[in-house]
Design a protein around this motif. Structure first.
Motif, mmCIF file in Angstrom:
data_model
loop_
_atom_site.group_PDB
_atom_site.id
_atom_site.type_symbol
_atom_site.label_atom_id
_atom_site.label_comp_id
_atom_site.label_asym_id
_atom_site.label_seq_id
_atom_site.Cartn_x
_atom_site.Cartn_y
_atom_site.Cartn_z
ATOM 1 N N ARG A 187 0.731 -1.268 -0.017
ATOM 2 C CA ARG A 187 -0.039 -0.045 -0.024
ATOM 3 C C ARG A 187 0.897 1.168 0.086
ATOM 4 O O ARG A 187 0.553 2.134 -0.657
ATOM 5 C CB ARG A 187 -1.072 0.228 1.080
ATOM 6 N N GLY A 188 1.998 1.131 0.554
ATOM 7 C CA GLY A 188 2.966 2.499 0.723
ATOM 8 C C GLY A 188 3.251 2.899 -0.749
ATOM 9 O O GLY A 188 3.096 4.177 -1.341
ATOM 10 N N ARG A 189 3.618 1.715 -1.482
ATOM 11 C CA ARG A 189 4.086 2.065 -2.920
ATOM 12 C C ARG A 189 2.857 2.706 -3.661
ATOM 13 O O ARG A 189 2.952 3.447 -4.545
ATOM 14 C CB ARG A 189 4.777 0.776 -3.508
ATOM 15 N N VAL A 190 1.836 1.676 -3.641
ATOM 16 C CA VAL A 190 0.502 2.042 -4.406
ATOM 17 C C VAL A 190 0.032 3.594 -4.104
ATOM 18 O O VAL A 190 -0.287 4.359 -5.088
ATOM 19 C CB VAL A 190 -0.459 1.098 -4.021
ATOM 20 N N LEU A 191 -0.100 4.065 -2.772
ATOM 21 C CA LEU A 191 -0.684 5.329 -2.612
ATOM 22 C C LEU A 191 0.299 6.225 -3.180
ATOM 23 O O LEU A 191 -0.084 7.617 -3.556
ATOM 24 C CB LEU A 191 -1.003 5.396 -1.186
ATOM 25 N N GLN B 255 10.721 5.217 6.214
ATOM 26 C CA GLN B 255 10.563 3.726 6.355
ATOM 27 C C GLN B 255 9.396 2.967 6.541
ATOM 28 O O GLN B 255 8.978 2.192 5.699
ATOM 29 C CB GLN B 255 11.923 3.242 6.925
ATOM 30 N N PRO B 256 8.620 3.588 7.437
ATOM 31 C CA PRO B 256 7.317 2.996 7.884
ATOM 32 C C PRO B 256 6.592 3.085 6.452
ATOM 33 O O PRO B 256 5.754 2.044 6.222
ATOM 34 C CB PRO B 256 6.875 4.052 8.987
ATOM 35 N N LEU B 257 6.327 4.113 5.709
ATOM 36 C CA LEU B 257 5.578 4.251 4.577
ATOM 37 C C LEU B 257 5.972 3.082 3.631
ATOM 38 O O LEU B 257 5.145 2.208 2.973
ATOM 39 C CB LEU B 257 5.565 5.512 3.959
ATOM 40 N N ARG B 258 7.317 2.994 3.490
ATOM 41 C CA ARG B 258 7.694 1.984 2.263
ATOM 42 C C ARG B 258 7.588 0.619 2.612
ATOM 43 O O ARG B 258 7.285 -0.254 2.104
ATOM 44 C CB ARG B 258 9.287 2.136 2.286
ATOM 45 N N GLU B 259 7.535 0.424 4.021
ATOM 46 C CA GLU B 259 7.120 -0.918 4.707
ATOM 47 C C GLU B 259 5.513 -1.206 4.738
ATOM 48 O O GLU B 259 5.222 -2.536 5.129
ATOM 49 C CB GLU B 259 7.669 -1.198 5.974
ATOM 50 N N LEU B 260 4.882 -0.522 4.725
ATOM 51 C CA LEU B 260 3.183 -0.538 4.560
ATOM 52 C C LEU B 260 2.898 -1.255 3.609
ATOM 53 O O LEU B 260 3.005 -1.228 2.528
ATOM 54 C CB LEU B 260 2.547 0.874 4.224
ATOM 55 N N ASP B 261 2.169 -2.585 4.017
ATOM 56 C CA ASP B 261 1.847 -3.746 3.050
ATOM 57 C C ASP B 261 0.306 -3.990 3.450
ATOM 58 O O ASP B 261 -0.173 -3.921 4.279
ATOM 59 C CB ASP B 261 2.776 -4.895 3.158
#
Length: 433
Positions: free
Chosen positions: A315-319, A427-433
């Motif tokens: 989700r981090g990458r998608v949003l 990093q928390p955003l990049r790790e959001l799955d």
């Protein structure tokens, strides 16, 4: 995805939301509905969804007519910004308290009150418009009153949905809510354009007032659980507790910050679509309806993409990616003088925008605990809906000094760069799955 820790995620995903009234479903009922609309197997959600769909069609009909009324009275992009500011500024100051109230009172009763107020305001605007007894300040005043009711309505609306579906249907329910809202963006503006041509602007306002009867009927009919309401804390203590809870979750915290940038620098664009239709594209009333419909088609397809997929991964990458496309489409639309190109860009704006918003919404719903959900959704709603009025006011003021397209493109560029920066440094955003 978790409420208190990641280890509990798999167990919670299969559980029914505590206290929710979700009737047992037979295998036949479940099999009859495809994956894309599985949340509609829950009778309470089905009623709620249908009522809101009807009401939202009326709301979009009113939005089209209200923007056209402002332009008829003033022929000014600045006043579009002012009315947009008046209608949305309550979200900045009222929504947070609406979230605290949503955690302390019966959510259905609160929704009945706010929806009734919005219905009466729609009829008032219809009457004043029909008798030519309204000026731009009158439109702004009614927009402000409507905004206060909507600001109180939003957190309860968001927090009610998990009570109407099984836990495993929550993502699909959120996607279907987005789909119905955006299907109304197709039907509402299209019907609104033709309705204005046949019946005048007052007719649109009347239709909106009547449409609220559908959601009021649904709210009366749904089976809603009695809630254990806590009044031990003061309003300020509850509000402070919500912000402390938010700061303790770095993934929710970064998403709220991204929402702030998107809301202030990107979303004000929507307020100015009537300006582009009338002044830059010379498309008229029906052209405005088509532009909003193209955006709505893109949004529906985006929402159905989420509904069919069931689970949003990475989700981090998608949003972040969808945000970049969303802001790039706004920049292109701001400089377009070709109607067909503007339609295409409106489609991409709608498609990428709903994917971005759905990622925010689903993630925050899943990360929040039940006890904090009203407050978390009020913080999200404040970020999402509270800053566009200030952004619209800024865009309106900038449009007095530079071309309106330049102003909106510049603001969208700031939002685009901020999303890239958040992804690069969080990093928390990049790790959001």
């Amino acid at each position: 995805m978790n409420e208190e820790n990641l280890a509990a995620a798999s167990d919670e995903a299969a559980a029914i939301v505590p206290g929710a009234i979700v009737p047992e479903l037979s295998p036949t009922e479940t099999a009859e509905l495809p994956q894309a609309i599985r949340a509609l197997r829950n009778p309470n959600f089905r009623l709620f969804w249908a009522g809101n769909f009807t009401s939202n069609i009326g709301t979009w009909m009113q939005n089209v007519a209200q923007g056209w009324l402002v332009l008829t009275l003033t022929n000014s992009a600045f006043w579009l910004g002012v009315v947009g500011f008046a209608g949305s500024i309550p979200f900045l100051f009222v929504t947070l308290f609406g979230g605290v109230v949503a955690d302390r009172v019966n959510k259905r009763r609160l929704l009945l009150v706010t929806q009734t107020i919005m219905m009466l305001l729609a009829f008032l605007l219809a009457g004043l418009t029909y008798f030519h007894a309204i000026g731009v300040w009158g439109v702004a005043s009614i927009a402000f009153g409507n905004g206060v009711a909507m600001a109180m309505n939003a957190p309860s609306y968001q927090a009610l949905v998990p009570k109407l579906v099984k836990r495993e249907d929550l993502t699909n329910a959120i996607a279907l809510n987005s789909a119905q809202f955006n299907m109304s963006r197709i039907l509402g503006p299209t019907l609104g354009g033709y309705s204005m041509a046949l019946l005048g602007m007052a007719g649109n306002f009347v239709f909106n007032g009547i449409s609220f009867l559908a959601v009021l009927w649904a709210l009366v009919r749904i089976e809603y659980p009695e809630e254990k309401l806590s009044h031990h804390q003061t309003m300020w203590e509850s509000l402070h507790g919500g912000f402390a809870y938010l700061r303790s979750n770095p993934q929710m915290y970064v998403m709220i910050k991204m929402t702030l940038f998107a809301s202030f620098f990107g979303f004000p664009f929507i307020t100015f679509i009537p300006y582009f239709a009338k002044v830059q594209l010379n498309a008229g009333e029906r052209g405005l309806g088509l532009l909003l419909a193209c955006s709505g088609v893109g949004s529906v397809l985006g929402a159905m993409t989420i509904a069919i997929s069931g689970v949003i991964r990475h989700r981090g990458r998608v949003l972040t990616g969808c945000g970049v496309v969303f802001f790039a489409a706004i920049i292109g639309f701001s400089y377009s003088h070709v109607f067909v190109l503007s339609q295409a860009l409106a489609f991409f704006e709608g498609f990428s925008g709903i994917l971005m918003i759905s990622c925010f919404n689903v993630s925050i719903q899943h990360l929040s605990s039940d006890a904090m959900r009203g407050r978390m959704m009020s913080i999200y709603a404040t970020s999402f809906l509270g800053l566009p009025p200030i952004g619209a006011l800024l865009a309106g003021e900038l449009s007095r000094h530079i071309d309106t397209g330049h102003a909106l493109a510049m603001m969208a560029s700031v939002a685009l760069l901020s999303f890239i920066g958040f992804f690069a440094f969080s990093q928390p955003l990049r790790e959001l799955d």
